[in-house]
Scaffold this motif. Sequence first.
Motif, PDB file in Angstrom:
ATOM      1  N   ALA A   1      -2.899   0.694   6.426  1.00 37.19           N
ATOM      2  CA  ALA A   1      -3.488   0.468   7.747  1.00 37.19           C
ATOM      3  C   ALA A   1      -4.668   1.394   8.055  1.00 37.19           C
ATOM      4  CB  ALA A   1      -2.428   0.566   8.839  1.00 37.19           C
TER       5      ALA A   1
ATOM      6  N   LYS B   1      -8.691  -0.913   5.296  1.00 40.54           N
ATOM      7  CA  LYS B   1      -9.261  -1.402   4.034  1.00 40.54           C
ATOM      8  C   LYS B   1      -9.685  -2.868   4.074  1.00 40.54           C
ATOM      9  CE  LYS B   1      -5.533  -0.443   1.782  1.00 40.54           C
ATOM     10  NZ  LYS B   1      -4.708   0.081   2.881  1.00 40.54           N
TER      11      LYS B   1
ATOM     12  N   SER C   1      -5.965  -6.614  -3.182  1.00 44.49           N
ATOM     13  CA  SER C   1      -4.950  -6.491  -4.229  1.00 44.49           C
ATOM     14  C   SER C   1      -3.544  -6.393  -3.659  1.00 44.49           C
ATOM     15  CB  SER C   1      -5.251  -5.278  -5.104  1.00 44.49           C
ATOM     16  OG  SER C   1      -5.312  -4.101  -4.319  1.00 44.49           O
ATOM     17  N   GLY C   2      -3.397  -5.797  -2.476  1.00 47.37           N
ATOM     18  CA  GLY C   2      -2.073  -5.614  -1.883  1.00 47.37           C
ATOM     19  C   GLY C   2      -1.354  -6.938  -1.654  1.00 47.37           C
TER      20      GLY C   2
ATOM     21  N   TYR D   1       0.955  -7.728  -4.527  1.00 52.00           N
ATOM     22  CA  TYR D   1       2.210  -6.962  -4.473  1.00 52.00           C
ATOM     23  C   TYR D   1       3.115  -7.512  -3.377  1.00 52.00           C
ATOM     24  CZ  TYR D   1       0.060  -3.669  -7.659  1.00 52.00           C
ATOM     25  OH  TYR D   1      -0.526  -3.112  -8.761  1.00 52.00           O
ATOM     26  N   ARG D   2       2.502  -7.888  -2.262  1.00 52.47           N
ATOM     27  CA  ARG D   2       3.294  -8.451  -1.158  1.00 52.47           C
ATOM     28  C   ARG D   2       3.911  -9.790  -1.574  1.00 52.47           C
ATOM     29  NH1 ARG D   2       2.715  -6.337   3.917  1.00 52.47           N
ATOM     30  NH2 ARG D   2       1.315  -4.540   4.070  1.00 52.47           N
TER      31      ARG D   2
ATOM     32  N   VAL E   1       7.906  -3.579  -0.416  1.00 55.71           N
ATOM     33  CA  VAL E   1       6.785  -3.700  -1.352  1.00 55.71           C
ATOM     34  C   VAL E   1       6.569  -2.464  -2.230  1.00 55.71           C
ATOM     35  CG1 VAL E   1       4.998  -3.006   0.331  1.00 55.71           C
ATOM     36  CG2 VAL E   1       4.393  -4.533  -1.554  1.00 55.71           C
TER      37      VAL E   1
ATOM     38  N   ALA F   1       5.914  -2.312  -6.210  1.00 52.05           N
ATOM     39  CA  ALA F   1       4.632  -1.793  -6.714  1.00 52.05           C
ATOM     40  C   ALA F   1       4.809  -0.584  -7.631  1.00 52.05           C
ATOM     41  CB  ALA F   1       3.722  -1.432  -5.539  1.00 52.05           C
TER      42      ALA F   1
ATOM     43  N   ARG G   1       2.619  -3.758 -12.024  1.00 51.23           N
ATOM     44  CA  ARG G   1       1.229  -3.304 -11.842  1.00 51.23           C
ATOM     45  C   ARG G   1       0.327  -3.960 -12.905  1.00 51.23           C
ATOM     46  NH1 ARG G   1       1.151  -0.162  -7.780  1.00 51.23           N
ATOM     47  NH2 ARG G   1      -1.079   0.112  -7.978  1.00 51.23           N
TER      48      ARG G   1
ATOM     49  N   GLU H   1     -10.203  -4.168  -2.631  1.00 53.81           N
ATOM     50  CA  GLU H   1      -9.530  -3.130  -1.836  1.00 53.81           C
ATOM     51  C   GLU H   1      -8.056  -3.012  -2.193  1.00 53.81           C
ATOM     52  OE1 GLU H   1      -7.194  -3.470   0.749  1.00 53.81           O
ATOM     53  OE2 GLU H   1      -7.322  -5.565   1.341  1.00 53.81           O
ATOM     54  N   GLY H   2      -7.547  -1.771  -2.080  1.00 54.50           N
ATOM     55  CA  GLY H   2      -6.138  -1.539  -2.390  1.00 54.50           C
ATOM     56  C   GLY H   2      -5.834  -0.055  -2.441  1.00 54.50           C
ATOM     57  N   ARG H   3      -5.150   0.367  -3.503  1.00 54.27           N
ATOM     58  CA  ARG H   3      -4.812   1.786  -3.661  1.00 54.27           C
ATOM     59  C   ARG H   3      -5.507   2.372  -4.898  1.00 54.27           C
ATOM     60  NH1 ARG H   3      -2.650  -0.014   0.062  1.00 54.27           N
ATOM     61  NH2 ARG H   3      -0.915   0.703   1.336  1.00 54.27           N
ATOM     62  N   ASP H   4      -5.582   1.560  -5.969  1.00 57.62           N
ATOM     63  CA  ASP H   4      -6.031   2.100  -7.263  1.00 57.62           C
ATOM     64  C   ASP H   4      -7.188   1.289  -7.837  1.00 57.62           C
ATOM     65  OD1 ASP H   4      -4.584  -0.208  -7.750  1.00 57.62           O
ATOM     66  OD2 ASP H   4      -3.597   0.557  -9.553  1.00 57.62           O
TER      67      ASP H   4
HETATM   68  O1  CDP Z   1      -2.561  -3.244   4.358  1.00 58.41           O
HETATM   69  P1  CDP Z   1      -1.603  -2.188   3.886  1.00 58.41           P
HETATM   70  O2  CDP Z   1      -2.291  -0.959   3.408  1.00 58.41           O
HETATM   71  O3  CDP Z   1      -0.481  -1.934   4.826  1.00 58.41           O
HETATM   72  O4  CDP Z   1      -0.891  -2.833   2.634  1.00 58.41           O
HETATM   73  P2  CDP Z   1      -1.521  -3.548   1.364  1.00 58.41           P
HETATM   74  O5  CDP Z   1      -2.862  -3.020   0.998  1.00 58.41           O
HETATM   75  O6  CDP Z   1      -1.352  -5.012   1.550  1.00 58.41           O
HETATM   76  O7  CDP Z   1      -0.522  -3.041   0.240  1.00 58.41           O
HETATM   77  C1  CDP Z   1       0.863  -3.321   0.313  1.00 58.41           C
HETATM   78  C2  CDP Z   1       1.553  -2.462  -0.723  1.00 58.41           C
HETATM   79  O8  CDP Z   1       1.160  -2.879  -2.017  1.00 58.41           O
HETATM   80  C3  CDP Z   1       1.281  -0.974  -0.667  1.00 58.41           C
HETATM   81  O9  CDP Z   1       2.136  -0.305   0.245  1.00 58.41           O
HETATM   82  C4  CDP Z   1       1.522  -0.545  -2.119  1.00 58.41           C
HETATM   83  O10 CDP Z   1       2.908  -0.353  -2.362  1.00 58.41           O
HETATM   84  C5  CDP Z   1       1.081  -1.777  -2.906  1.00 58.41           C
HETATM   85  N1  CDP Z   1      -0.266  -1.668  -3.450  1.00 58.41           N
HETATM   86  C6  CDP Z   1      -0.445  -0.941  -4.603  1.00 58.41           C
HETATM   87  O11 CDP Z   1       0.488  -0.301  -5.082  1.00 58.41           O
HETATM   88  N2  CDP Z   1      -1.654  -0.923  -5.217  1.00 58.41           N
HETATM   89  C7  CDP Z   1      -2.689  -1.604  -4.705  1.00 58.41           C
HETATM   90  N3  CDP Z   1      -3.856  -1.599  -5.350  1.00 58.41           N
HETATM   91  C8  CDP Z   1      -2.531  -2.326  -3.513  1.00 58.41           C
HETATM   92  C9  CDP Z   1      -1.309  -2.321  -2.887  1.00 58.41           C
END
Ligand code: CDP
Length: 206
Positions: free
Chosen positions: A10, A13, A31-32, A35-36, A95, A99, A105, A122-125
């Motif tokens: 939140a 992104k 990308s999330g 995973y969702r 989730v 993940a 992954r 967009e995402g985490r990695d």
């Molecule tokens: O929007 P929000 O940041 O709440 O969630 P999201 O981006 O939809 O990602 C949901 C979940 O997916 C995250 O809490 C991670 O566990 C996983 N995720 C991840 O591990 N790597 C990514 N590149 C994107 C999401």
Amino acid sequence: MIVTIDGVAASGKSSVASGVARALGVPYVSSGLLYRAATLLGQEAGLDLTDAAELLLHLRSRPLRLEPLAGGNRVWQGDRDLTPDLHASGVDSGVSVVAAHPDVRAWVDGQLRALTAPFVAEGRDMGTNVFPEAPAKFYLTASPRVRAERRARERPEDVEAIEAALSRRDALDMAQSAPAPDAQIIDTGPLTLDGVIGVILAALPA
Ligand code: CDP
Ligand code: ADP
């Protein structure tokens, strides 16, 4: 070219990626959502989400399709649009377990790397693991309170419950959420959405 926008839950992104992509006239990729979708399908099938092998077998039996629409990405399984169910709080809470599995992954990364550039991912990695060669990388942050207040406008739960769930998810996602060493870190707390988009557009290589 590929622009990566990573960050905590939140932090903005997907809204920011959508705005940057629109300004550049390219798609963005959330990308999330994959995973969702994996989590939702596992939950609907009554699977044990800690069992990666069982989950992957299920996911591979009926492939998903990520549709990178400018107005908001969608995920399809056949002709079922999973998107409206992907932001339920049950998915939020399951989730991170899904993940954390390396094989899940790899399943997501394969789908992302098959996409044709240019796009904003967009995402985490995205900047560290999936597209380390991207020439422009950003990492969004904001305090847990600011993020919870924003998300409370989109969820039925109250701010306290949302903040606790976000902090829990931040902790569980820590392993894959480090900023790339070459990412520009942006605290979105004091900025408007257009302000964040403007900072990124101004920082892009010509
Ligand atoms: O929007 P929000 O940041 O709440 O969630 P999201 O981006 O939809 O990602 C949901 C979940 O997916 C995250 O809490 C991670 O566990 C996983 N995720 C991840 O591990 N790597 C990514 N590149 C994107 C999401
Ligand atoms: P994420 O994809 O990181 O979960 P979202 O893009 O869903 O985040 O953003 C959460 C909410 O925060 C959205 O409703 C977005 O419009 C809102 N928001 C408010 N101010 C900002 C800001 N300065 N930067 C980014 N998002 C913001």
